[in-house]
Every structure is written in C-alpha cells, then in structure tokens.
Design a protein around this motif. Sequence first.
Motif, PDB file in Angstrom:
ATOM      1  N   UNK A 399     -42.359 -27.545  11.074  1.00 55.11           N
ATOM      2  CA  UNK A 399     -41.922 -27.086  12.397  1.00 55.11           C
ATOM      3  C   UNK A 399     -40.500 -27.523  12.718  1.00 55.11           C
ATOM      4  N   UNK A 400     -40.098 -28.652  12.160  1.00 60.67           N
ATOM      5  CA  UNK A 400     -38.763 -29.195  12.393  1.00 60.67           C
ATOM      6  C   UNK A 400     -38.480 -29.433  13.883  1.00 60.67           C
ATOM      7  N   UNK A 401     -39.487 -29.914  14.584  1.00 61.40           N
ATOM      8  CA  UNK A 401     -39.256 -30.288  15.973  1.00 61.40           C
ATOM      9  C   UNK A 401     -39.619 -31.765  16.117  1.00 61.40           C
ATOM     10  N   UNK A 402     -39.298 -32.304  17.267  1.00 68.95           N
ATOM     11  CA  UNK A 402     -39.559 -33.724  17.463  1.00 68.95           C
ATOM     12  C   UNK A 402     -41.053 -33.981  17.393  1.00 68.95           C
ATOM     13  N   UNK A 404     -44.667 -35.975  17.947  1.00 72.74           N
ATOM     14  CA  UNK A 404     -45.210 -36.684  19.104  1.00 72.74           C
ATOM     15  C   UNK A 404     -44.806 -38.165  19.068  1.00 72.74           C
ATOM     16  N   UNK A 405     -44.999 -38.763  17.903  1.00 74.96           N
ATOM     17  CA  UNK A 405     -44.539 -40.140  17.702  1.00 74.96           C
ATOM     18  C   UNK A 405     -44.053 -40.226  16.277  1.00 74.96           C
ATOM     19  N   UNK A 406     -43.193 -41.196  16.019  1.00 79.49           N
ATOM     20  CA  UNK A 406     -42.691 -41.355  14.665  1.00 79.49           C
ATOM     21  C   UNK A 406     -41.481 -40.485  14.430  1.00 79.49           C
ATOM     22  N   UNK A 407     -41.065 -40.411  13.185  1.00 79.45           N
ATOM     23  CA  UNK A 407     -39.849 -39.670  12.881  1.00 79.45           C
ATOM     24  C   UNK A 407     -40.005 -38.892  11.584  1.00 79.45           C
ATOM     25  N   UNK A 408     -39.378 -37.727  11.563  1.00 73.19           N
ATOM     26  CA  UNK A 408     -39.332 -36.922  10.349  1.00 73.19           C
ATOM     27  C   UNK A 408     -37.860 -36.704  10.038  1.00 73.19           C
ATOM     28  N   UNK A 409     -37.436 -37.147   8.883  1.00 76.46           N
ATOM     29  CA  UNK A 409     -36.040 -36.970   8.496  1.00 76.46           C
ATOM     30  C   UNK A 409     -36.008 -36.071   7.270  1.00 76.46           C
ATOM     31  N   UNK A 410     -35.444 -34.881   7.452  1.00 78.16           N
ATOM     32  CA  UNK A 410     -35.380 -33.929   6.353  1.00 78.16           C
ATOM     33  C   UNK A 410     -33.935 -33.818   5.895  1.00 78.16           C
ATOM     34  N   UNK A 411     -33.706 -34.097   4.639  1.00 75.75           N
ATOM     35  CA  UNK A 411     -32.382 -33.976   4.042  1.00 75.75           C
ATOM     36  C   UNK A 411     -31.330 -34.705   4.890  1.00 75.75           C
ATOM     37  N   UNK A 412     -31.709 -35.850   5.359  1.00 75.95           N
ATOM     38  CA  UNK A 412     -30.758 -36.669   6.099  1.00 75.95           C
ATOM     39  C   UNK A 412     -30.614 -36.336   7.575  1.00 75.95           C
ATOM     40  N   UNK A 413     -31.401 -35.356   8.067  1.00 77.53           N
ATOM     41  CA  UNK A 413     -31.292 -35.006   9.479  1.00 77.53           C
ATOM     42  C   UNK A 413     -32.590 -35.307  10.192  1.00 77.53           C
ATOM     43  N   UNK A 414     -32.510 -36.003  11.285  1.00 79.57           N
ATOM     44  CA  UNK A 414     -33.695 -36.307  12.073  1.00 79.57           C
ATOM     45  C   UNK A 414     -34.166 -35.038  12.778  1.00 79.57           C
ATOM     46  N   UNK A 415     -35.419 -34.674  12.557  1.00 76.51           N
ATOM     47  CA  UNK A 415     -35.932 -33.428  13.123  1.00 76.51           C
ATOM     48  C   UNK A 415     -35.904 -33.431  14.647  1.00 76.51           C
ATOM     49  N   UNK A 417     -33.520 -34.431  16.516  1.00 80.35           N
ATOM     50  CA  UNK A 417     -32.193 -34.217  17.087  1.00 80.35           C
ATOM     51  C   UNK A 417     -31.495 -33.040  16.417  1.00 80.35           C
ATOM     52  N   UNK A 418     -32.210 -31.951  16.282  1.00 77.99           N
ATOM     53  CA  UNK A 418     -31.614 -30.797  15.616  1.00 77.99           C
ATOM     54  C   UNK A 418     -31.238 -29.748  16.643  1.00 77.99           C
ATOM     55  N   UNK A 419     -30.049 -29.168  16.507  1.00 77.09           N
ATOM     56  CA  UNK A 419     -29.772 -27.996  17.325  1.00 77.09           C
ATOM     57  C   UNK A 419     -30.158 -26.758  16.500  1.00 77.09           C
ATOM     58  N   UNK A 420     -30.088 -25.611  17.128  1.00 74.53           N
ATOM     59  CA  UNK A 420     -30.591 -24.402  16.505  1.00 74.53           C
ATOM     60  C   UNK A 420     -29.897 -24.085  15.175  1.00 74.53           C
ATOM     61  N   UNK A 421     -28.598 -24.208  15.144  1.00 79.88           N
ATOM     62  CA  UNK A 421     -27.862 -23.857  13.934  1.00 79.88           C
ATOM     63  C   UNK A 421     -28.237 -24.787  12.784  1.00 79.88           C
TER      64      UNK A 421
END
Lengths: 669, 300
Positions: A399-402, A404-415, A417-421
């Motif tokens: 889903x690549x959204x925040x 509920x708890x914890x963190x998902x970091x994909x390819x160095x980006x925190x899910x 804190x992602x903007x649309x682009x």
Amino acid sequence: MKPVLEVSDLTVSFGDVHAVRGVSWSVRRGEVLGIVGESGSGKSVTSAAIMGLLPPGAKVTGSVRLHDTELIGAPERALNSFRGRSISMVFQDPLSALTPVYRVGDQIAEAVRVHQRVSKEAAQVKAVELLDLVGIPRPAERALAFPHEFSGGMRQRVVIAMAIANDPDVIICDEPTTALDVTIQAQVLDVLKLAQARTGAAIIMITHDLGVVAGFADRVMVMYAGRSVEVGAVDDIYYRMRMPYTVGLLGSVPRVDSGGRPLTPIEGNPPSPAALPPGCPFAPRCPMRIDACDDEEPPLFPVGDGHHAACIRWEEVRPHEPARQPPAPDRAPRSERTVLEVSGLVKDYPLVKGAVFKRRVGTVHAVAGVSFDVREGETLGLVGESGSGKTTTLTQILELTAPQEGAIVVLGHDAARLDRARRTAIRRDMQVVFQDPLAALDPRMTVYDILAEPLRTHGTREPGRRVAELLDLVGLHPSHAARHPQSFSGGQRQRIGIARALALEPRLLVLDEPVSALDVSIQAGVLNLLGSLRARLGLSYLFVAHDLAVVRHIADRVAVMYLGRIAEIGRVDAVYDAPAHPYTQALLSAIPVPDPVRERSRERILLEGDLPSPADPPSGCRFRTRCPKFRAELTPDERVLCVDVEPEVRAVADDHGAACHYAKSREVV
Amino acid sequence: MTLSEEQLAEGFGAVSKVPSRTRVVARRFFASTQGRIGFAVLALMFLLAFAGPLISPWSYTDKDFTAFMQPPSTRHWFGTLQTGSDVFAVTLRGMQKSLVVGLLAALISTALAAVVGSFGGYFLGWTDRTLSWVTDLLLVLPAFLVLAILSPVFGPGQWALFVVMLALFLWMVTSKIVRGMAISVKQREFVQAARYMGVPPVRIIFRHVIPNLSSLLIVDATLNVSTAILTETSLSYFGFGIQPPDVSFGTLIADGSKTAVYAPWTFWFVAGLLVVTVLAVNLIGDALRDAFDPSSGRRR
C-alpha cells in the motif's frame, strides 16, 4: 486375499473427451492405494465413476466390482445401498461436503440411520462416539454445533467420522488434505490412519502430493492423461521407477529436507484430454523420447514383482541421480544495502456488528509487531499457515502508506512520509506477483496490453520491443502477445504475471504464493525461472508462501510467522536444519517428504487443536496454547514466563533468531 | 532459453502486429453473423431515413388534397393520412428523429451510468456519497412529469436538449448496479495489480473496471435504445416532446393507432420500422457483448 474392490478397464468419456482411458486396479482389505496425478489426469473422475456420481452426460465402460457385485450399470437403488455403507468418500472441501443448515451430530446420525436400523437416540450416541474417535474435543457438546462453527481441520474430521460411520470396506479420499494447513494435514492424516485401523477398510488416497502418499500408501498408481502409467509398491515407485513421467514428477518436487538441489521440471504442459498426441501421451514432454514412442500407446509392461510401467524403454529408465550437491558455497556476507525494512509493524482490523449502527465488538490483531529486512539480491521467505498475518503484512507493504504502528522503509524511503510523485517512483521499483494468475490478469486485455500497461503508466511510448523481450525472458514466444490470458495454461499465465512484474526492471519483487495454484511439474519450471531471473537481474524477493519446501528451495532467509508475529527468522539452512522455535519444529516435522523410508521413520510433532483466533490471542507467548514444549517439557515455574511475557525474537546463532523463552535447536526434518 | 536475433526480430514483428483493443473488438464483431446483420439493417435504416426523402416526390409537410386516407398506390407508396400527408414521407421524417433520439439518449445514459456508478463504487467515501445522493434524487423525481413540464422548451430544433433530458432520466438504476459491480471488480486482483503498479485511479476505472462491466453496459444500452424511443413515443403521444408539425415515431403511432383498424397503412408501416430498428439494435448489442468478452467464442 481377495480384493475388496476391483476396477478393470474402466473408461469414462464426456462426449469426445476421454477423461479415463482403461484403468485397472484393485485393493485388498486394509490396504492403502495412492493414486497420484496432476490436474486433468483423470484421478478424480475415476473415483466419481466408482461411486456412480458422474454427471448424466458421462459414458462409463469397464467393470467395478465390490466383493462380487458389479457396480457399473447397477440400478440407482442398488448403488444407494453401497454408498456410505460399503464404500464411503472423503472430499477435498469439507465445507461443501457438509450441509450447512444441519448440526453435525444430526448429519452423522443420518449417515448411520440410512444404513442401519437403529433408533434416533442410538444413532446420536454413535455420532458422539465417532466424533470422539476422530479427535474432536468435547464431542457431546460439539455434536450440537453447525459446520460453520468448526475450523477446516475439524470439519474434515467430521467428514471422516461420517465416512467410517457404517464400517465401510473401502474409503475413497479425494485430496482430503489439500485445502488444509500443513500442521492440520498431519492431524487429519493421523485420524485417517486411526480410522483405517479401527475399520480395517481399504483406503484409496487420491492426491497430487507425492509426500502425502509416500508415508501413507502401500501401493501407488501414477496417472497421466487418463491412464495409469506406472503402478507398484510404494518403494518401487519412489526408488525404482520405470516410467520417465514418475522420474520427472519426483524430480520436480521441492523437498523440505534438501535445499539447493536444482529442480528438474517436466517440459511442456499435460495434454488436453480432447486432443491427445498419437502414441505415448507423455512422449512430447519426455526426455527419453524416440521415434517408436509415437507409434502406439505403450501398454503396462510388467517390470518387477507387482510393478508395471507404461514405457517401451522402461529398462533404461533410472531414478534421477541426486544432483551432485555443489560444495556448499561459502555464504556471501549479506549485502549492506537494504531494499526493504519493516520494523514493529502492527495492523488491527475492527470487528464490527450491526448493519445500520455499526459498533465495534472486538479487534482482530492481524499483524502484531513484525520486523524483518530484505537486503539487495536476497530472497526472504515469509511463511506461515492461514491466519498467520503474512498476507496482511504484504498488503501493508504494497500500500505504501503510513502503517498503523511501526515503520516500513522501502528502498530507503519511509512509507509514512511519501508524497504522490515519490510513491509512484517507488511503485516502479517494487512490483508484485499474485497467487492466482488468472485473477491477476485482466481477462479483457490481450497479453500485449497487459505487459504494456506498466510501461505506458511509467512513460514508455512504444512498448512493443520491450514486450517481446519480456515474453522471451519468461520463456514464452513473442507471437503469444495477441492472445488473451484465458488461452494459456496455469504455468504460462504465471509467467505472464512475472513478465509484467519485471517490465519496469524493479529492484524488489513481492511474490504472494506465486506457485501454490500450479501443478508440481509446472511449479518447478516457474521456480527455476524465478531463480534464474534473480541471478540475471539482481532482484530481491519477498516470497510469501505456506509451503515450506518451496521456500527452502528459493529463499536465502526465512521468517516463520505465527498469529501475527514472527516466531523464527534466519538463514534458510540454519532454520531448516536446526529450528529453535517449537512451532517451526512442529511445522517442519509435519511436512511429508516424498521418500517412503524416511517418512516411515520420521517422528511427527503433532500440534493440538487449531490456530487461536487472532481476535483473542493468548496472553504472553501466542504459541503456548498449542506448544508441545509448554505442555510436556516445562516445569510450572518455567511456564509462568510463557504465560506472562510475550517473547521477542532473540538471536540463537549468527543470523538466526527465535521468539521463544526456551528456544533450543532440534533437528526435525 | 534465448531466441536468436532472427527469431527475436520475427517476434518483434509479431508483437508490433498486435491489434489494439478497439480493433480486436471490431474484428470479432464483424466476424459474427448477428453483428453483420444487425449493423447492415441499422445502416439501411439510417440510409432510408436520410436518403429516402430525396427520392420521395412528397415532403412531410406536403398535403395532397386529392387523396385523403388512401391505401398505398404508385402515387403514395405507403398511402396517405387523413390530412392528405404522404405516409412514406412522414414516416421517414419520424424515423430520422427517433433513430437519432433513441441511439443518442441510450448512449449518453449508459455512459453516464457507467461513469457515475464506477466512480462511486471505486472511490467510495465522499465521492460515492455525493454521487449516490444525486442518483437517488433523480430516482425519486417523477421523470415523466418533469419532461412534460419542460416540454414547451423543446421547440423546433431543440431536439438535442430533448435527448439530454431523456438520457438524464434513464441512467440511475443502471448506475446503482454498476456501482455494486464496481465494488466487487475493485477487489479483483488485476485491479490491485494495476494499483500497485502505480496506475492512476481514473485510468484504472476506464481501463479495467468499465471494460469488465461491458456485458452489463451493452445489454443496458441496447435496452435503453428501445426505452428511449418508447419514452419519446409516449411523451409525444401525450403531446409533449416532438411537437407538430414535426413528427416522430411516437406522434405517428399515436395518430395511426386510431385509424389502424380500417386504414392499416397509417399504423403498420411505422410500427414495423420501429420493430425492425429495435431488433437490429438488439442484434448489434448481442454481437458487441460477445466481441468484448474474449472467452465467449471458445465455449461453443
């Protein structure tokens, strides 16, 4: 000893389609005959023909004799007096085999009363006895429950109880454990053995799983394209096979007890029963094919004591040499670069009731604190039974959204804190392959459009050349591009799914049970393809599966999930060879191995009961309610810790951790 | 397993020849007998409606005061009406109106239903609530009454407005069905796959959701053609909609039904053409539905 059930020269045809073409076998009292074959080989049609349960359009010839009575062509009334009394059946899907609106006790009692003149009360008592026999706890109470109140494994036990209600002479089991989780499968097979010991019935075990048959059957019949191609004692079939198809089948099964062995898939697809090749139906896929194979269909040659094989070159057929294990390559240290990192992931679903005024009546803790990482070029297998939360974990990542708890970091980006682009950019580098390729490919689009979609989405104007490359990459011909997904076989469809995922040259591929919908011989081809693609394109895989054997084959590291948490994680050989968590140990010991001698000598760690509901997990360690260690080995003082404190994953060795307070390695495979 | 350069080149050729979805559908459509017949008949009807008046000696406003209520003859091919109008000329004039009104209204209303329903079903939340509210509002408005009240607005030449009004009252029920189906299509894995691929939602709707509802939409559009013609007919019958001196199938059938018993030519020609039109549209709809569904051809 006289056979109980004798089938000779049975043929079944639906119009021009010859589903079964001359099958003969017999079973004696107390014997277990395993019938193995891939989908479309005619194994289930055979059993339906014996029971007289084929649809009206089917034409049946040959003979089926039960004791001395001919069943083919017998009037319906006569058949009814046999069904359920002399021959009974255990179906694949226990939910549809039970009537949803009657209590299970009544259903079993009905099975008894149909064939025996007993009072209602006596039948009820018998039903409770039977439920007790098949291992249903508190049988008197559970007899009053409805089928939907039982779990899958418990339902299958009820179906078995019904099957043995009238002490049948023959029990036909049609894929009885295919729909079940592996620990439940072990329980159900145990119940079947018990049922057989109690009734002395002959069992006909129809399955596609070579492991199940190895430990269970006395004799095995291998079916291919509606014919029996090899039949013999179980050891003959597994160690001294004389038919290239059997060799291929055994060579293509990933085994939980040996990793790294390259699988040898059988080329091509099983023939359609409507258009069989001339001569030997296996010839087009056979590695030993010679011109004489196309002349006529080979009969079953006697090749040993009670061992027959349908191959003109049977004398030359040899079991697969176990490929020389390459000296265990020194494990390269894990790459420094992380492509996916999940830490402390939590996902709850509210349980709501009411149509108009929704009120929350509880919370399903689908994922309760899961942490793992995938490094570059690495494959992490995420395994667990149904309800373990592996799919939820997967969707959370995709889903690549925040979270509920914890963190998902994909390819160095925190899910979070992602903007649309940025999200779109990451979607390009992270692709997914789904379990059911037919559902995951739009039926209204051509393969060309399907493969071009990701390319167009991410800005390729002329995708034609890339589409051809992709089709070539996954072993399909570029001319297939104009066809629709429906006109491909299961394995080919999954290759299209993989090709689509690879279109944008992603760095991380998320695979959701990519081979569990496929036949064994096809599965091996797809697994090998995934392996070679990873090597060629430097991909990282997150491989979600319930089949531990498949994971052992493809993964570098494995994480075992139980009830929303990770029970054990680590390098594949460490976890498989020396599992430290009692759950992993039980899981691994429950997986049947296609090796009869080993199967007979293996000791199973049977888990009791079912997975607790994720809405109401046990306190402390989630596994303690089913844990054999908790039950048998720990002292009451030691148990306190299990009840009170939820264990975290702790390292037991280098890159090997287990979430158990009393983790201790043990060899089980 | 790699192909040689030559094979690859040949492969690229094969790939670049892959026709687009429109071409595939068109080819499959014209491959079916139903589709060809339906299309030919409808084309003929259009030709008749628009080219017919050119060869007719009478226009629809002409009155022949020497022939009232005459049966078909060489002078008046379809006979004449009580007023002396040539039935052939007025029928063709009516057909022009009805064909255009029927087809356009059906297409617009189905398209509206597809878009509103699938947007609501796909996005849910606020989009869905707003769209559902509009749909429900239009559902409870008595369409016939509104059209009747607004009919004075449709003066001569305002038929486009009439088409839009007709369409506006035909789409709601379908949109409710489409919404429900869109919700279930959204759960299907190929939509998830497209989402995870980064395809924007609006494009997912037009590329995956709506095409997978095409069977329903085509059936609906086919039915809507007849509904629109018949609604227009009944509106005109009550004196709304198309106003004299202009004619439509509706006004003609309304007038003709009074004299149908003793002067069948005033009624049966126009009724027959209406039936043939609706039949042709149904044939086209069936063929289109099969053409859109790639699995339909193999089941037979």
